[in-house]
Design a protein around this motif. Structure first.
Motif, short mmCIF file in Angstrom:
data_model
loop_
_atom_site.label_atom_id
_atom_site.label_comp_id
_atom_site.label_asym_id
_atom_site.label_seq_id
_atom_site.Cartn_x
_atom_site.Cartn_y
_atom_site.Cartn_z
N THR A 93 0.87 -1.18 0.00
CA THR A 93 0.00 0.00 0.00
C THR A 93 0.91 1.24 0.00
O THR A 93 2.12 1.10 -0.08
CB THR A 93 -0.86 0.04 1.28
OG1 THR A 93 0.00 0.27 2.41
CG2 THR A 93 -1.66 -1.25 1.48
N LEU A 102 -7.94 0.70 3.48
CA LEU A 102 -8.25 -0.43 2.59
C LEU A 102 -8.96 -1.54 3.36
O LEU A 102 -9.98 -2.07 2.93
CB LEU A 102 -6.92 -0.95 2.00
CG LEU A 102 -6.98 -2.21 1.14
CD1 LEU A 102 -7.64 -1.89 -0.20
CD2 LEU A 102 -5.56 -2.76 0.88
N ASP A 105 -12.49 -0.51 4.57
CA ASP A 105 -13.43 -0.53 3.44
C ASP A 105 -13.79 -1.96 3.06
O ASP A 105 -14.95 -2.27 2.76
CB ASP A 105 -12.83 0.20 2.23
CG ASP A 105 -12.77 1.71 2.45
OD1 ASP A 105 -13.38 2.19 3.42
OD2 ASP A 105 -12.12 2.39 1.65
N ARG A 252 -11.22 -1.57 -3.96
CA ARG A 252 -10.67 -0.72 -5.03
C ARG A 252 -10.55 -1.58 -6.28
O ARG A 252 -10.20 -2.76 -6.21
CB ARG A 252 -9.26 -0.23 -4.70
CG ARG A 252 -9.07 0.27 -3.29
CD ARG A 252 -9.09 1.77 -3.20
NE ARG A 252 -8.80 2.19 -1.85
CZ ARG A 252 -9.68 2.21 -0.85
NH1 ARG A 252 -10.92 1.80 -1.05
NH2 ARG A 252 -9.33 2.60 0.36
N ALA A 277 -5.00 -2.75 -6.89
CA ALA A 277 -5.42 -2.18 -8.17
C ALA A 277 -4.52 -1.00 -8.54
O ALA A 277 -4.15 -0.20 -7.69
CB ALA A 277 -6.87 -1.70 -8.06
#
Ligand code: PMP
Length: 420
Positions: A93, A102, A105, A252, A277
């Motif tokens: 990340t 991340l 989510d 994502r 992604a």
């Protein structure tokens, strides 16, 4: 013969050895915010740009294959650094904040339902608090905070009472970025798992001082940033147990995470790629790998012991400075210590230290709930790293003592700036 830390300070950290800002000599004691990069990290990134720069997992040509191999090699380095079962458990990340967003989510998409409960602690950095607060809000779930005691440690009795309500997850830091409190992670994971609660460890402040082995610890997730480990900014890791990463849906979407896409049906990659992604910070990842290898080569136990020794010395000297109050009295402290010197504001103290060439941090250190719990508007944080010296700590204590004494004598009335 100089000590090993003096040798590597001279050899590997020119920024520290010749530290200056605007031509003025400087003592850098804000390592909880960011550490300086070692030369080896700078070389690794230069090497990346000069001989390895291409996109990964996409090209069939030599350079792309070389870049892909280097990326996957660093995934392995990260897995070994954390004691993970496999590199498949390492997601790259842009830092600890990105890792936690991340994850929160993905949890909101996959796990959280209306009426669920999520726990965080009163000592969390906002990066391990706000993503959970927003995820809980989106799912009509609740977020409660495990309170801290007067010593600045977690109230385990209160945690047990909250665990009776079978929360889905606990978000907890390994080390507080303000108090330096080292949390009893093994105990927390055991209690949480007994209640069926998953544990996310924010290790952003921990990995120079604590040897965390995620397999032994059995935490479900863990994250960190490269720039607090002598690495570059803009890169970090989210570790997740393989069964969790398989189970969570990606929040994502874009290139690199798709296995097949026959419109409108898309099938996503498994493992870490599912969460990566877009194009990663490849130079940063090269620097991160070099930073972790550097710490291993110097010796993580040696670094941890040196940092413990320097911090204990810092606390010892600061406690003796008239007018200073150290925040918290945890049994184990690592990385940072914070203080107040009323009636002076933290901002003013840090500014006066800066004028005398000492860089420390003031404010609420992205931990407003913690400062509210302590009933203070802000604090001054001192965070040495292994490349600092005892003489620098002596200089800090002497300068602070002189500064506070002069302010008291002058009866200086300090401004009312927010310690934000
Ligand atoms: N958690 C803690 C405990 C931290 O100290 C920090 C950085 N101050 C973060 C998370 C966020 O790290 P980053 O800004 O590198 O994403």
């Amino acid at each position: 013969m100089p000590d090993w830390h003096t040798i590597i300070r001279d050899r590997d950290f020119p920024m520290i050895e010749q530290a200056e800002c605007d031509g003025k000599a400087m003592i850098y004691l804000d390592n909880a915010a960011t550490t300086q990069c070692s030369r080896q990290v700078l070389w690794a990134m230069e090497n990346y740009w000069q001989s390895q720069h291409a996109n990964v997992h996409r090209g069939t040509y030599c350079l792309s294959e070389k870049a892909t191999a280097a990326l996957e090699e660093t995934r392995l380095v990260c897995a070994e650094f954390l004691g993970a079962e496999s590199p498949e458990e390492i997601v790259f990340t842009s830092g600890a904040t990105a890792s936690l967003n991340l994850l929160a989510d993905a949890w909101a998409l996959t796990e959280l339902r209306e009426g669920d409960l999520v726990l965080a602690t009163e000592m969390e950095h906002h990066s391990n608090l706000l993503p959970w607060l927003e995820a809980a809000r989106r799912c009509s779930a609740g977020l409660e905070l495990v309170p801290i005691t007067a010593e600045g440690t977690l109230d385990l009795g209160a945690l047990d009472r909250l665990l009776d309500r079978r929360p889905k997850l606990l978000a907890v830091c390994a080390v507080s970025n303000v108090l330096g409190t080292v949390n009893p992670l093994g105990e927390l994971v055991r209690r949480c798992h007994d209640a069926g609660t998953a544990v996310v460890v924010d290790a952003a402040q921990a990995l120079r001082h604590e040897l965390i082995d995620v397999k032994d610890l059995d935490c479900d997730f863990l994250c960190f940033s490269g720039h607090k480990l002598m690495g570059p900014t803009g890169v970090g890791v989210l570790y997740g147990k393989k069964e969790w990463l398989d189970r969570l849906r990606p929040p994502r979407f874009g290139g690199g995470m798709v296995r097949s896409f026959r419109f409108p049906e898309a099938e996503y990659e498994s493992g870490p790629l599912k969460f990566e992604a877009g194009t990663l910070n490849l130079a940063g990842i090269a620097g991160l790998g070099a930073a972790l290898e550097y710490l291993q080569a110097v010796g993580r136990k040696r670094i941890a012991a040196r940092e413990r020794e320097l911090l204990a010395y810092t606390v010892h000297l600061l406690e003796a400075v008239e007018g200073v109050r150290i925040l918290g009295k945890p049994e184990r402290r690592a990385g940072a210590v914070s203080l107040i010197a009323p009636p002076l504001q933290a901002y003013d103290v840090a500014l006066m230290l800066d004028k005398q060439g000492i860089a420390v941090r003031s404010g609420r250190h992205c931990a407003h709930p913690l400062h509210r719990a302590l009933g203070i508007a802000g604090s001054v944080r001192v965070s040495p790293a292994f490349y600092n010296t005892a003489e620098e700590i002596d200089a800090l204590a002497e300068t602070l003592e002189r500064t506070l004494a002069a302010a008291k004598k002058a009866g200086v009335s300090f401004g009312d700036k927010a310690d934000g």
